[in-house]
Design a protein around this motif. Structure first.
Motif, PDB file in Angstrom:
ATOM      1  N   THR A   1      48.814  32.105  26.371  1.00  0.00           N
ATOM      2  CA  THR A   1      47.506  32.458  27.177  1.00  0.00           C
ATOM      3  C   THR A   1      47.163  33.943  26.859  1.00  0.00           C
ATOM      4  OG1 THR A   1      47.688  30.844  28.821  1.00  0.00           O
ATOM      5  CG2 THR A   1      45.904  32.621  29.372  1.00  0.00           C
ATOM      6  N   ALA A   2      45.954  34.059  25.844  1.00  0.00           N
ATOM      7  CA  ALA A   2      45.349  35.611  25.463  1.00  0.00           C
ATOM      8  C   ALA A   2      44.364  35.658  26.118  1.00  0.00           C
ATOM      9  CB  ALA A   2      45.586  35.610  24.092  1.00  0.00           C
ATOM     10  N   ILE A   3      43.962  36.398  27.082  1.00  0.00           N
ATOM     11  CA  ILE A   3      42.790  36.504  27.942  1.00  0.00           C
ATOM     12  C   ILE A   3      42.191  37.784  27.777  1.00  0.00           C
ATOM     13  CG2 ILE A   3      43.614  34.814  29.502  1.00  0.00           C
ATOM     14  CD1 ILE A   3      44.124  37.181  31.728  1.00  0.00           C
ATOM     15  N   LYS A   4      40.729  37.793  28.004  1.00  0.00           N
ATOM     16  CA  LYS A   4      40.338  39.204  27.991  1.00  0.00           C
ATOM     17  C   LYS A   4      40.556  40.164  29.195  1.00  0.00           C
ATOM     18  CE  LYS A   4      36.035  37.271  25.780  1.00  0.00           C
ATOM     19  NZ  LYS A   4      34.702  37.152  26.017  1.00  0.00           N
ATOM     20  N   PRO A   5      40.201  41.264  28.766  1.00  0.00           N
ATOM     21  CA  PRO A   5      40.664  42.446  30.060  1.00  0.00           C
ATOM     22  C   PRO A   5      39.286  42.524  30.805  1.00  0.00           C
ATOM     23  CG  PRO A   5      40.012  43.580  28.121  1.00  0.00           C
ATOM     24  CD  PRO A   5      40.110  42.087  27.678  1.00  0.00           C
ATOM     25  N   ILE A   6      39.000  41.037  31.482  1.00  0.00           N
ATOM     26  CA  ILE A   6      37.429  40.810  32.042  1.00  0.00           C
ATOM     27  C   ILE A   6      38.193  40.181  33.413  1.00  0.00           C
ATOM     28  CG2 ILE A   6      35.353  40.291  32.194  1.00  0.00           C
ATOM     29  CD1 ILE A   6      35.288  42.545  30.405  1.00  0.00           C
ATOM     30  N   VAL A   7      37.837  40.709  34.433  1.00  0.00           N
ATOM     31  CA  VAL A   7      38.088  39.834  35.609  1.00  0.00           C
ATOM     32  C   VAL A   7      36.756  39.756  36.478  1.00  0.00           C
ATOM     33  CG1 VAL A   7      39.442  39.762  37.895  1.00  0.00           C
ATOM     34  CG2 VAL A   7      40.267  40.747  35.804  1.00  0.00           C
ATOM     35  N   THR A   8      36.152  38.295  36.817  1.00  0.00           N
ATOM     36  CA  THR A   8      35.063  38.223  37.719  1.00  0.00           C
ATOM     37  C   THR A   8      35.773  38.021  38.970  1.00  0.00           C
ATOM     38  OG1 THR A   8      33.951  37.448  36.062  1.00  0.00           O
ATOM     39  CG2 THR A   8      33.332  36.918  37.953  1.00  0.00           C
ATOM     40  N   ILE A   9      35.302  38.311  39.987  1.00  0.00           N
ATOM     41  CA  ILE A   9      35.912  38.155  41.523  1.00  0.00           C
ATOM     42  C   ILE A   9      34.428  37.765  42.410  1.00  0.00           C
ATOM     43  CG2 ILE A   9      36.614  39.275  43.555  1.00  0.00           C
ATOM     44  CD1 ILE A   9      37.688  41.328  41.847  1.00  0.00           C
ATOM     45  N   VAL A  10      34.741  36.783  42.839  1.00  0.00           N
ATOM     46  CA  VAL A  10      33.733  35.990  43.771  1.00  0.00           C
ATOM     47  C   VAL A  10      34.405  35.886  45.217  1.00  0.00           C
ATOM     48  CG1 VAL A  10      32.532  34.057  44.570  1.00  0.00           C
ATOM     49  CG2 VAL A  10      32.519  34.746  42.149  1.00  0.00           C
ATOM     50  N   ASP A  11      33.660  36.590  46.119  1.00  0.00           N
ATOM     51  CA  ASP A  11      34.329  36.682  47.751  1.00  0.00           C
ATOM     52  C   ASP A  11      33.271  35.692  48.441  1.00  0.00           C
ATOM     53  OD1 ASP A  11      35.373  37.057  50.132  1.00  0.00           O
ATOM     54  OD2 ASP A  11      34.952  39.346  50.031  1.00  0.00           O
ATOM     55  N   PHE A  12      33.731  34.590  48.756  1.00  0.00           N
ATOM     56  CA  PHE A  12      32.903  33.629  49.451  1.00  0.00           C
ATOM     57  C   PHE A  12      32.963  33.857  50.974  1.00  0.00           C
ATOM     58  CE2 PHE A  12      32.094  30.358  46.044  1.00  0.00           C
ATOM     59  CZ  PHE A  12      30.781  30.677  45.753  1.00  0.00           C
ATOM     60  N   SER A  13      33.822  34.828  51.463  1.00  0.00           N
ATOM     61  CA  SER A  13      33.968  35.221  52.831  1.00  0.00           C
ATOM     62  C   SER A  13      32.876  35.996  53.170  1.00  0.00           C
ATOM     63  CB  SER A  13      35.292  36.081  53.196  1.00  0.00           C
ATOM     64  OG  SER A  13      35.097  37.352  52.844  1.00  0.00           O
ATOM     65  N   ARG A  14      31.956  36.533  52.241  1.00  0.00           N
ATOM     66  CA  ARG A  14      30.874  37.164  52.357  1.00  0.00           C
ATOM     67  C   ARG A  14      29.508  36.132  52.828  1.00  0.00           C
ATOM     68  NH1 ARG A  14      29.593  42.643  49.162  1.00  0.00           N
ATOM     69  NH2 ARG A  14      31.210  44.189  49.855  1.00  0.00           N
ATOM     70  N   SER A  15      28.436  36.646  53.355  1.00  0.00           N
ATOM     71  CA  SER A  15      27.358  35.931  53.768  1.00  0.00           C
ATOM     72  C   SER A  15      26.643  35.790  52.441  1.00  0.00           C
ATOM     73  CB  SER A  15      26.372  36.761  54.512  1.00  0.00           C
ATOM     74  OG  SER A  15      24.880  36.348  54.419  1.00  0.00           O
ATOM     75  N   SER A  16      25.825  34.795  52.021  1.00  0.00           N
ATOM     76  CA  SER A  16      25.132  34.419  50.782  1.00  0.00           C
ATOM     77  C   SER A  16      24.073  35.463  50.568  1.00  0.00           C
ATOM     78  CB  SER A  16      24.725  33.054  50.793  1.00  0.00           C
ATOM     79  OG  SER A  16      23.782  32.980  51.572  1.00  0.00           O
ATOM     80  N   ARG A  17      23.651  36.019  52.116  1.00  0.00           N
ATOM     81  CA  ARG A  17      22.562  37.234  51.823  1.00  0.00           C
ATOM     82  C   ARG A  17      23.002  38.310  51.171  1.00  0.00           C
ATOM     83  NH1 ARG A  17      18.630  37.030  55.575  1.00  0.00           N
ATOM     84  NH2 ARG A  17      18.501  39.148  55.781  1.00  0.00           N
ATOM     85  N   GLN A  18      24.421  38.402  50.861  1.00  0.00           N
ATOM     86  CA  GLN A  18      24.809  39.881  50.260  1.00  0.00           C
ATOM     87  C   GLN A  18      25.289  39.609  48.751  1.00  0.00           C
ATOM     88  OE1 GLN A  18      28.271  39.942  53.486  1.00  0.00           O
ATOM     89  NE2 GLN A  18      27.739  42.126  53.393  1.00  0.00           N
ATOM     90  N   LYS A  19      25.373  40.399  48.054  1.00  0.00           N
ATOM     91  CA  LYS A  19      26.062  40.428  46.659  1.00  0.00           C
ATOM     92  C   LYS A  19      27.363  40.097  46.790  1.00  0.00           C
ATOM     93  CE  LYS A  19      22.433  43.357  44.381  1.00  0.00           C
ATOM     94  NZ  LYS A  19      22.304  44.372  43.666  1.00  0.00           N
ATOM     95  N   ARG A  20      28.148  39.203  46.167  1.00  0.00           N
ATOM     96  CA  ARG A  20      29.414  39.012  46.373  1.00  0.00           C
ATOM     97  C   ARG A  20      29.987  38.240  45.173  1.00  0.00           C
ATOM     98  NH1 ARG A  20      28.828  33.205  50.036  1.00  0.00           N
ATOM     99  NH2 ARG A  20      27.122  32.204  48.447  1.00  0.00           N
ATOM    100  N   LEU A  21      29.512  38.846  43.892  1.00  0.00           N
ATOM    101  CA  LEU A  21      30.193  38.652  42.586  1.00  0.00           C
ATOM    102  C   LEU A  21      30.327  39.968  42.021  1.00  0.00           C
ATOM    103  CD1 LEU A  21      29.725  35.895  39.853  1.00  0.00           C
ATOM    104  CD2 LEU A  21      29.366  38.089  39.354  1.00  0.00           C
ATOM    105  N   TRP A  22      31.435  40.182  41.375  1.00  0.00           N
ATOM    106  CA  TRP A  22      31.707  41.544  40.586  1.00  0.00           C
ATOM    107  C   TRP A  22      32.432  40.986  39.227  1.00  0.00           C
ATOM    108  CZ3 TRP A  22      32.700  40.532  45.776  1.00  0.00           C
ATOM    109  CH2 TRP A  22      32.410  41.461  46.763  1.00  0.00           C
TER     110      TRP A  22
END
Length: 245
Positions: free
Chosen positions: A69-90
């Motif tokens: 597995t050769a993966i990019k040095p990129i990580v996407t984080i989703v925090d679904f403990s936050r309200s959907s009214r908030q930004k929650r993807l990095w």
């Protein structure tokens, strides 16, 4: 933590007598590195939960250790403990220690209203699925440009492809929708993005990057959260010598 992982690795007195780097030194360097990325990328300003961030990076380094597995040095984080009214993807660029994107993301309509509360790997559940994914290839679907996802956590997200759980844009992921309805719209289980940002985000994360979707579910467990292997993988990347305890 003010000391860099490079500085930690350079001190001969911190190395074991055999020339290998001790577990304690590797762990200290790993923790310092995580903190430095968090600070340099400005993640504190977004209130990204430190525990969620740490889990995501532990998973990333475990994915790097996976054979073939050769993966990019990129990580996407989703925090679904936050309200959907908030930004929650990095979206993080680990190589350059930069925050590339910080935005809204929808959960499945079976997962909850404003908050994501119920998760599933089952077909036709219309629920979001937790855990670690590798991004795959793009295609043009009914929502336009979309990104396939390979779920890696058995019993939690491995049906992502067969369920057509993909990243795509949606009109119901917008501040205007929040103002009108008090929350984001919901998908059929896909982590849907704001239409205006979809193309750029998919372009950055497609083809073998790590996605981690977190939610407040006490039943979730993953082999990708094994810290010892993640620390060894990190050490092998950043230390010039064989990083074994």
């Amino acid at each position: 933590m003010a000391t860099s992982y490079a500085a930690v690795s350079s001190g001969n007195k911190l190395k074991s007598g055999s020339g290998a780097i001790s577990t304690a030194v590797k762990t200290q360097a790993f923790e310092t590195h995580l903190w430095q990325v968090y600070q340099k990328a400005g993640l504190a300003k977004t209130s990204l939960n430190l525990a969620v961030y740490r889990k995501a990076l532990v998973g990333y380094y475990n994915l790097r250790a996976k054979a073939g597995t050769a993966i990019k040095p990129i990580v996407t984080i989703v925090d679904f403990s936050r309200s959907s009214r908030q930004k929650r993807l990095w979206v993080l660029d680990l190589k350059n220690q930069k925050l590339l994107y910080y935005t809204y993301v929808a959960h499945g309509k079976g997962t909850g209203d404003e908050y994501a509360r119920f998760f599933s790997n089952k077909p036709n559940s219309f629920k979001s699925s937790l855990g670690f994914y590798l991004t795959a290839q793009t295609y043009q679907g009914k929502h336009g440009l979309s990104l396939k996802l390979n779920g890696l956590d058995k019993n939690f997200n491995t049906n992502a492809l067969s369920r057509a759980v993909v990243i795509h844009g949606a009109d119901y992921v917008s501040e205007r929708f929040i103002k009108q309805y008090g929350r984001l719209g919901r998908s059929l289980g896909c982590p849907a993005l704001p239409v205006k940002e979809t193309q750029a985000i998919i372009g950055a994360i497609k083809n073998n990057s790590c996605l981690y979707i977190y939610g407040a579910d006490k039943n979730y467990a993953s082999p990708y959260l094994t810290e010892a292997l993640a620390i060894d993988t990190f050490a092998a990347q950043f230390f010039p010598m064989k990083a074994t305890s």
